[in-house]
Design a protein around this motif. Structure first.
Motif, PDB file in Angstrom:
ATOM      1  N   VAL A 129       5.534 -29.472  -4.475  1.00  0.00           N
ATOM      2  CA  VAL A 129       5.629 -30.279  -3.254  1.00  0.00           C
ATOM      3  C   VAL A 129       5.677 -29.404  -1.993  1.00  0.00           C
ATOM      4  CG1 VAL A 129       6.606 -32.398  -2.297  1.00  0.00           C
ATOM      5  CG2 VAL A 129       6.954 -31.892  -4.682  1.00  0.00           C
ATOM      6  N   GLY A 130       4.699 -28.525  -1.885  1.00  0.00           N
ATOM      7  CA  GLY A 130       4.499 -27.797  -0.633  1.00  0.00           C
ATOM      8  C   GLY A 130       5.267 -26.509  -0.447  1.00  0.00           C
ATOM      9  N   ARG A 131       6.223 -26.235  -1.286  1.00  0.00           N
ATOM     10  CA  ARG A 131       7.110 -25.083  -1.078  1.00  0.00           C
ATOM     11  C   ARG A 131       6.350 -23.754  -0.957  1.00  0.00           C
ATOM     12  NH1 ARG A 131      11.329 -23.758   1.258  1.00  0.00           N
ATOM     13  NH2 ARG A 131      12.103 -25.836   0.795  1.00  0.00           N
ATOM     14  N   THR A 132       5.252 -23.620  -1.716  1.00  0.00           N
ATOM     15  CA  THR A 132       4.543 -22.329  -1.690  1.00  0.00           C
ATOM     16  C   THR A 132       3.298 -22.351  -0.792  1.00  0.00           C
ATOM     17  OG1 THR A 132       3.114 -22.793  -3.583  1.00  0.00           O
ATOM     18  CG2 THR A 132       5.273 -21.854  -4.077  1.00  0.00           C
ATOM     19  N   GLY A 133       3.180 -23.396   0.023  1.00  0.00           N
ATOM     20  CA  GLY A 133       2.033 -23.466   0.935  1.00  0.00           C
ATOM     21  C   GLY A 133       0.871 -24.263   0.364  1.00  0.00           C
ATOM     22  N   ARG A 134       0.947 -24.622  -0.898  1.00  0.00           N
ATOM     23  CA  ARG A 134      -0.001 -25.549  -1.533  1.00  0.00           C
ATOM     24  C   ARG A 134       0.843 -26.706  -2.046  1.00  0.00           C
ATOM     25  NH1 ARG A 134      -5.522 -23.972  -2.918  1.00  0.00           N
ATOM     26  NH2 ARG A 134      -5.693 -21.765  -2.493  1.00  0.00           N
ATOM     27  N   MET A 135       0.194 -27.851  -2.277  1.00  0.00           N
ATOM     28  CA  MET A 135       0.990 -28.980  -2.766  1.00  0.00           C
ATOM     29  C   MET A 135       1.714 -28.575  -4.062  1.00  0.00           C
ATOM     30  SD  MET A 135       1.733 -31.814  -1.605  1.00  0.00           S
ATOM     31  CE  MET A 135       2.684 -33.195  -2.088  1.00  0.00           C
ATOM     32  N   LYS A 202       1.091 -35.551   8.772  1.00  0.00           N
ATOM     33  CA  LYS A 202       1.512 -34.517   9.721  1.00  0.00           C
ATOM     34  C   LYS A 202       1.041 -33.120   9.331  1.00  0.00           C
ATOM     35  CE  LYS A 202       5.133 -37.244  11.575  1.00  0.00           C
ATOM     36  NZ  LYS A 202       6.534 -37.586  11.528  1.00  0.00           N
ATOM     37  N   ASP A 203       0.143 -33.039   8.390  1.00  0.00           N
ATOM     38  CA  ASP A 203      -0.395 -31.766   7.951  1.00  0.00           C
ATOM     39  C   ASP A 203       0.714 -30.726   7.727  1.00  0.00           C
ATOM     40  OD1 ASP A 203      -2.229 -30.005   7.124  1.00  0.00           O
ATOM     41  OD2 ASP A 203      -3.032 -29.505   9.100  1.00  0.00           O
ATOM     42  N   LEU A 204       1.668 -31.136   6.937  1.00  0.00           N
ATOM     43  CA  LEU A 204       2.844 -30.303   6.683  1.00  0.00           C
ATOM     44  C   LEU A 204       2.471 -28.946   6.061  1.00  0.00           C
ATOM     45  CD1 LEU A 204       5.821 -30.563   7.095  1.00  0.00           C
ATOM     46  CD2 LEU A 204       6.020 -31.789   4.946  1.00  0.00           C
ATOM     47  N   LEU A 205       1.419 -28.962   5.214  1.00  0.00           N
ATOM     48  CA  LEU A 205       1.067 -27.700   4.539  1.00  0.00           C
ATOM     49  C   LEU A 205       0.657 -26.620   5.538  1.00  0.00           C
ATOM     50  CD1 LEU A 205      -0.845 -28.832   1.317  1.00  0.00           C
ATOM     51  CD2 LEU A 205       1.450 -27.871   1.484  1.00  0.00           C
ATOM     52  N   GLY A 234       7.393 -13.346  -2.734  1.00  0.00           N
ATOM     53  CA  GLY A 234       7.405 -14.806  -2.803  1.00  0.00           C
ATOM     54  C   GLY A 234       6.124 -15.382  -2.262  1.00  0.00           C
ATOM     55  N   MET A 235       6.154 -16.660  -2.000  1.00  0.00           N
ATOM     56  CA  MET A 235       4.978 -17.354  -1.457  1.00  0.00           C
ATOM     57  C   MET A 235       5.484 -18.474  -0.575  1.00  0.00           C
ATOM     58  SD  MET A 235       2.382 -18.213  -4.529  1.00  0.00           S
ATOM     59  CE  MET A 235       2.189 -17.039  -5.842  1.00  0.00           C
ATOM     60  N   GLY A 236       4.713 -18.806   0.430  1.00  0.00           N
ATOM     61  CA  GLY A 236       5.060 -19.936   1.287  1.00  0.00           C
ATOM     62  C   GLY A 236       6.452 -19.781   1.852  1.00  0.00           C
ATOM     63  N   LEU A 237       7.278 -20.786   1.644  1.00  0.00           N
ATOM     64  CA  LEU A 237       8.648 -20.722   2.156  1.00  0.00           C
ATOM     65  C   LEU A 237       9.662 -20.552   1.020  1.00  0.00           C
ATOM     66  CD1 LEU A 237       8.436 -23.306   5.083  1.00  0.00           C
ATOM     67  CD2 LEU A 237       8.529 -20.803   5.232  1.00  0.00           C
ATOM     68  N   LEU A 238       9.291 -19.779   0.040  1.00  0.00           N
ATOM     69  CA  LEU A 238      10.213 -19.366  -1.022  1.00  0.00           C
ATOM     70  C   LEU A 238      10.143 -17.836  -1.049  1.00  0.00           C
ATOM     71  CD1 LEU A 238      12.094 -20.124  -3.354  1.00  0.00           C
ATOM     72  CD2 LEU A 238      10.111 -20.322  -4.838  1.00  0.00           C
ATOM     73  N   ILE A 239      11.140 -17.224  -0.417  1.00  0.00           N
ATOM     74  CA  ILE A 239      11.042 -15.788  -0.171  1.00  0.00           C
ATOM     75  C   ILE A 239      12.292 -15.061  -0.674  1.00  0.00           C
ATOM     76  CG2 ILE A 239      10.728 -14.017   1.644  1.00  0.00           C
ATOM     77  CD1 ILE A 239       9.421 -16.205   3.381  1.00  0.00           C
ATOM     78  N   GLY A 240      12.070 -13.984  -1.401  1.00  0.00           N
ATOM     79  CA  GLY A 240      13.174 -13.144  -1.867  1.00  0.00           C
ATOM     80  C   GLY A 240      13.151 -11.830  -1.093  1.00  0.00           C
ATOM     81  N   ILE A 241      14.316 -11.418  -0.596  1.00  0.00           N
ATOM     82  CA  ILE A 241      14.402 -10.142   0.118  1.00  0.00           C
ATOM     83  C   ILE A 241      15.345  -9.247  -0.678  1.00  0.00           C
ATOM     84  CG2 ILE A 241      14.883  -9.038   2.358  1.00  0.00           C
ATOM     85  CD1 ILE A 241      14.764 -11.937   3.559  1.00  0.00           C
ATOM     86  N   GLU A 242      14.775  -8.182  -1.232  1.00  0.00           N
ATOM     87  CA  GLU A 242      15.593  -7.301  -2.072  1.00  0.00           C
ATOM     88  C   GLU A 242      16.027  -6.076  -1.270  1.00  0.00           C
ATOM     89  OE1 GLU A 242      14.074  -6.554  -5.991  1.00  0.00           O
ATOM     90  OE2 GLU A 242      15.383  -4.804  -6.221  1.00  0.00           O
ATOM     91  N   PHE A 243      17.320  -5.757  -1.386  1.00  0.00           N
ATOM     92  CA  PHE A 243      17.882  -4.609  -0.666  1.00  0.00           C
ATOM     93  C   PHE A 243      18.180  -3.484  -1.642  1.00  0.00           C
ATOM     94  CE2 PHE A 243      18.500  -8.296   1.896  1.00  0.00           C
ATOM     95  CZ  PHE A 243      18.291  -7.858   3.186  1.00  0.00           C
ATOM     96  N   GLN A 244      18.411  -2.308  -1.066  1.00  0.00           N
ATOM     97  CA  GLN A 244      18.741  -1.147  -1.903  1.00  0.00           C
ATOM     98  C   GLN A 244      19.975  -1.442  -2.756  1.00  0.00           C
ATOM     99  OE1 GLN A 244      19.348   1.772   1.103  1.00  0.00           O
ATOM    100  NE2 GLN A 244      17.330   2.673   0.859  1.00  0.00           N
ATOM    101  N   THR A 245      20.024  -0.871  -3.945  1.00  0.00           N
ATOM    102  CA  THR A 245      21.198  -1.022  -4.798  1.00  0.00           C
ATOM    103  C   THR A 245      22.392  -0.512  -3.995  1.00  0.00           C
ATOM    104  OG1 THR A 245      19.674  -0.033  -6.360  1.00  0.00           O
ATOM    105  CG2 THR A 245      21.796  -0.723  -7.247  1.00  0.00           C
TER     106      THR A 245
END
Ligand SMILES: Cc1ncc(COP(=O)(O)O)c(C=O)c1O
Length: 330
Positions: A129-135, A202-205, A234-245
């Motif tokens: 449902v749109g989370r990654t920029g595609r339906m 509303k062209d949410l994608l 990640g993709m679209g609006l599901l993003i992981g930001i990994e930091f140094q140990t």
């Protein structure tokens, strides 16, 4: 089939895959899933979840599940047997750190399933449902699943789960085999329709893709200035930001909370952001600015002090919340 949650949608998918082979008269029931996956918290879905910590307290495990390394086609090929009914995967492992499957892996899995007559279940509870920029996230991989599950974004906050399948696989359930008192209730269906209207009218994608491009670009710049960020994925609006140990995701989460930003800490050093699909560039910039501010401070302060700062930020937030509660009571 409409249900009320992601776990229920996956329960139906598991039953459907087993039912498909039962009605065909083939003794196949086993479902292969990936290590570090997450599929829900009911007994069948914790059995499908490739993380022991979710299953251990509730042993014995429901039988019929096998786990293989994610993104390793060879290991999957070795695990397939005459008992295999389905392969069940998240295309981006969200709960364990936002790890996307590779293109070659998913194309290879689809091919293997076709050759062996195995069903491919794609769990899109988080990615759909749109989370990654595609339906649907599977569109990013150029494949089609046999069964797909949806939930989270489908009702815009109102509980809905959905299990979708091809006509061929739909033979895996006969009337009365499955059901739910509240599944498909008018309130949830109305909410689901409103969500679909938002996508169409509303062209949410396009909005998701624009905000996503902005966030990835800005996070890329931050990564250059702050080597404590080791990976943005990640993709679209599901993003992981990994930091140094050594940089604690929990502390970062608390510090961001102190700044009014909600993120989740996953694993020891990764934070996950999954903002609303309607987020504007201005709002996304607030997140970037706050993260930059925290990283700047961190450059100056030793890590031990960061922990102290985090707990004072938490106390500050609690104080603010108390104040708001009192005001509301008054
Ligand atoms: C990929 C995936 N599958 C299933 C679930 C379970 O969904 P629910 O919490 O609605 O039961 C989740 C929840 O986080 C999920 O991320």
């Amino acid at each position: 089939f409409f249900s009320n949650s992601g776990a229920e949608a996956n329960e139906a998918a598991i039953k459907l895959a087993r039912g498909y082979f039962y009605y065909k008269g083939e003794p196949r029931y086993e479902i292969i899933t990936a290590k570090m996956s997450f599929h829900g918290r009911t007994l069948a879905t914790i059995a499908a979840t490739g993380q022991e910590k979710f299953r251990k307290p509730f042993a014995p495990d429901m039988p019929g599940f096998k786990y293989v390394e994610f993104n390793d086609l060879y290991e999957l090929e070795q695990a397939v047997s005459g008992k295999t009914a389905a392969v069940m995967l998240e295309l981006i492992q969200g709960e364990s750190g936002v790890h996307p499957a590779s293109q070659e892996y998913i194309k290879g899995v689809r091919k293997l399933c076709n050759e062996m007559g195995i069903l491919l279940i794609v769990d899109e509870v988080q990615t759909g449902v749109g989370r990654t920029g595609r339906m649907f996230c599977y569109e990013n991989y150029g494949i089609t699943p046999d069964i797909m599950t949806l939930a989270k974004g489908l009702g815009g906050g109102v509980p809905i789960g959905a299990t979708l399948c091809t006509n061929k696989v739909a033979t895996g359930m006969k009337i009365g085999d499955h059901g739910s008192t509240f599944g498909g209730n008018p309130l949830a269906m109305t909410a689901g329709n409103v969500v679909m209207d938002q996508f169409m009218d509303k062209d949410l994608l396009s909005k998701v893709n624009n905000s996503s491009a902005y966030l990835f670009e800005e996070l890329g710049k931050l990564m250059k200035d702050y080597p404590s960020i080791v990976q943005v994925r990640g993709m679209g609006l599901l993003i992981g930001i990994e930091f140094q140990t050594g940089i604690s995701a929990k502390i970062l989460k608390e510090k961001l909370l102190g700044e009014g930003i909600l993120v989740s800490a996953i694993g020891s050093s990764t934070i996950r952001i999954a903002p609303p699909l309607i987020i504007t560039k201005t709002e996304a910039k607030i997140f970037i600015d706050k993260l930059k501010k925290i990283l700047k401070e961190q450059k100056k302060r030793p890590l031990q002090e960061v922990a102290a700062y985090a707990s004072s930020a938490k106390k500050e937030t609690e104080k603010k919340e108390d104040h708001i509660e009192k005001e509301l009571e008054e």
